[in-house]
Design a protein around this motif. Structure first.
Motif, PDB file in Angstrom:
ATOM      1  N   ASP A 278       0.072  -2.218   3.455  1.00 36.78           N
ATOM      2  CA  ASP A 278      -0.306  -1.375   4.582  1.00 36.78           C
ATOM      3  C   ASP A 278       0.587  -0.132   4.552  1.00 36.78           C
ATOM      4  O   ASP A 278       1.774  -0.219   4.222  1.00 36.78           O
ATOM      5  N   VAL A 279       0.020   1.018   4.882  1.00 40.73           N
ATOM      6  CA  VAL A 279       0.808   2.247   4.844  1.00 40.73           C
ATOM      7  C   VAL A 279       1.784   2.305   6.016  1.00 40.73           C
ATOM      8  O   VAL A 279       2.971   2.565   5.838  1.00 40.73           O
ATOM      9  N   MET A 280       1.302   2.052   7.220  1.00 48.27           N
ATOM     10  CA  MET A 280       2.139   2.164   8.410  1.00 48.27           C
ATOM     11  C   MET A 280       2.741   0.812   8.761  1.00 48.27           C
ATOM     12  O   MET A 280       2.059  -0.077   9.268  1.00 48.27           O
ATOM     13  N   MET A 281       4.034   0.644   8.428  1.00 47.40           N
ATOM     14  CA  MET A 281       4.738  -0.616   8.717  1.00 47.40           C
ATOM     15  C   MET A 281       6.109  -0.306   9.283  1.00 47.40           C
ATOM     16  O   MET A 281       6.690   0.740   8.979  1.00 47.40           O
ATOM     17  N   PRO A 282       6.667  -1.220  10.083  1.00 46.72           N
ATOM     18  CA  PRO A 282       8.033  -1.023  10.579  1.00 46.72           C
ATOM     19  C   PRO A 282       9.070  -1.243   9.479  1.00 46.72           C
ATOM     20  O   PRO A 282       8.793  -1.869   8.454  1.00 46.72           O
ATOM     21  N   LEU A 283      10.245  -0.682   9.695  1.00 50.60           N
ATOM     22  CA  LEU A 283      11.424  -0.810   8.833  1.00 50.60           C
ATOM     23  C   LEU A 283      11.283  -0.046   7.507  1.00 50.60           C
ATOM     24  O   LEU A 283      12.199   0.636   7.079  1.00 50.60           O
ATOM     25  N   LYS A 284      10.137  -0.158   6.876  1.00 53.08           N
ATOM     26  CA  LYS A 284       9.887   0.592   5.644  1.00 53.08           C
ATOM     27  C   LYS A 284       8.380   0.726   5.471  1.00 53.08           C
ATOM     28  O   LYS A 284       7.666  -0.271   5.452  1.00 53.08           O
ATOM     29  N   ASP A 285       7.892   1.971   5.373  1.00 56.18           N
ATOM     30  CA  ASP A 285       6.439   2.159   5.266  1.00 56.18           C
ATOM     31  C   ASP A 285       5.961   1.859   3.847  1.00 56.18           C
ATOM     32  O   ASP A 285       6.752   1.747   2.910  1.00 56.18           O
ATOM     33  N   GLY A 286       4.632   1.754   3.696  1.00 55.26           N
ATOM     34  CA  GLY A 286       4.066   1.364   2.413  1.00 55.26           C
ATOM     35  C   GLY A 286       4.323   2.350   1.298  1.00 55.26           C
ATOM     36  O   GLY A 286       4.552   1.966   0.145  1.00 55.26           O
ATOM     37  N   PHE A 287       4.301   3.659   1.601  1.00 57.53           N
ATOM     38  CA  PHE A 287       4.559   4.668   0.584  1.00 57.53           C
ATOM     39  C   PHE A 287       5.990   4.552   0.051  1.00 57.53           C
ATOM     40  O   PHE A 287       6.225   4.612  -1.158  1.00 57.53           O
ATOM     41  N   THR A 288       6.939   4.393   0.957  1.00 55.19           N
ATOM     42  CA  THR A 288       8.346   4.261   0.542  1.00 55.19           C
ATOM     43  C   THR A 288       8.545   2.998  -0.288  1.00 55.19           C
ATOM     44  O   THR A 288       9.232   3.011  -1.314  1.00 55.19           O
ATOM     45  N   LEU A 289       7.939   1.913   0.150  1.00 52.37           N
ATOM     46  CA  LEU A 289       8.043   0.644  -0.578  1.00 52.37           C
ATOM     47  C   LEU A 289       7.476   0.785  -1.986  1.00 52.37           C
ATOM     48  O   LEU A 289       8.094   0.349  -2.970  1.00 52.37           O
ATOM     49  N   ALA A 290       6.310   1.407  -2.099  1.00 49.11           N
ATOM     50  CA  ALA A 290       5.683   1.581  -3.414  1.00 49.11           C
ATOM     51  C   ALA A 290       6.556   2.434  -4.324  1.00 49.11           C
ATOM     52  O   ALA A 290       6.717   2.140  -5.515  1.00 49.11           O
ATOM     53  N   LYS A 291       7.133   3.498  -3.768  1.00 48.92           N
ATOM     54  CA  LYS A 291       7.984   4.384  -4.564  1.00 48.92           C
ATOM     55  C   LYS A 291       9.194   3.622  -5.116  1.00 48.92           C
ATOM     56  O   LYS A 291       9.569   3.788  -6.284  1.00 48.92           O
ATOM     57  N   GLU A 292       9.796   2.766  -4.303  1.00 46.56           N
ATOM     58  CA  GLU A 292      10.951   1.983  -4.750  1.00 46.56           C
ATOM     59  C   GLU A 292      10.554   0.991  -5.843  1.00 46.56           C
ATOM     60  O   GLU A 292      11.266   0.819  -6.836  1.00 46.56           O
TER      61      GLU A 292
END
Length: 225
Positions: free
Chosen positions: A54-68
């Motif tokens: 999901d793109v909009m999530m608490p603590l860390k959004d989906g875009f940031t997670l994917a980038k990591e």
């Protein structure tokens, strides 16, 4: 045969449960996390085969997670779930390493088709290195273009698109085929998205004037070199 392991990151508990149960009823193994930080922990411990974020999530959004995750793994398929539908939002997802996206609300049948399509696509492409494109060297595995001593980093979607252009070098790459292959369907919205990626590839190949990505109106694109 080993079951496909899916990491589902979705903060809406009821939707997450529905998707998890539906996928498990079709023989997938599903790990559900309700925020981006937990999803990253699950990714590290469970080593899933595909990510549905999901793109909009608490603590860390989906875009940031994917980038990591892309810093560690350039090839694991990533599908974004999003309520956003602007071209800029979708392009941001692809630029952060996404392979596909589904706009909410979506059907489970469509999600399953997208998952299977991405997993099949991985099996078709081996580790590919040192493909010559004019004065450039294209490394699909590392997602790079090398020209002289300059290394140009490609996004996952740019590398995929260039791979298919190279496969059909000096021939027409059918527009409908590549839209269905990489974007999932050939609607107007996805066609505009692909045009943007073609423009980005032209810029990244601009240091060799013998290379041209030509628009064959009504049919598709042709990589000339």
């Amino acid at each position: 045969m080993n079951k496909v392991k899916v990491l589902l990151a979705e903060d809406e508990a009821s939707l997450g449960m529905i998707v998890k149960e539906s996928l498990e009823s079709r023989d997938f193994v599903v790990f559900h996390a309700e925020n981006g930080e937990k999803a990253y922990e699950v990714y590290q411990t469970e080593k899933p085969d595909i990510l549905v974020l999901d793109v909009m999530m608490p603590l860390k959004d989906g875009f940031t997670l994917a980038k990591e995750i892309r810093l560690e793994n350039k090839h694991i398929p990533i599908i974004f779930l999003t309520a956003k539908s602007q071209t800029s939002d979708v392009l941001e997802g692809f630029n952060n390493g996404g392979n596909d996206y589904l706009k909410k609300p979506f059907s489970m049948e469509e999600l399953i088709v997208r998952i299977k399509s991405l997993l099949n696509r991985i099996e078709l492409k081996p580790n590919i290195e040192n493909i010559k494109i004019g004065n450039y060297t294209f490394n699909f595995t590392k997602q790079t273009l090398i020209h002289s001593s300059e290394i140009v980093q490609l996004t996952h979607r740019e590398a995929e698109l260039l791979f298919y252009l190279v496969e059909k070098k000096n021939e027409v790459l059918d527009r409908t085929f590549i839209l269905n292959k990489l974007w999932g369907n050939d609607d107007f919205f996805n066609a505009r998205s692909m045009d943007v990626f073609i423009s980005k590839l032209r810029k990244k190949l601009r240091n060799d004037d013998t290379i041209q990505i030509m628009n064959v109106r009504g049919f598709g694109y042709k990589l000339l070199c």
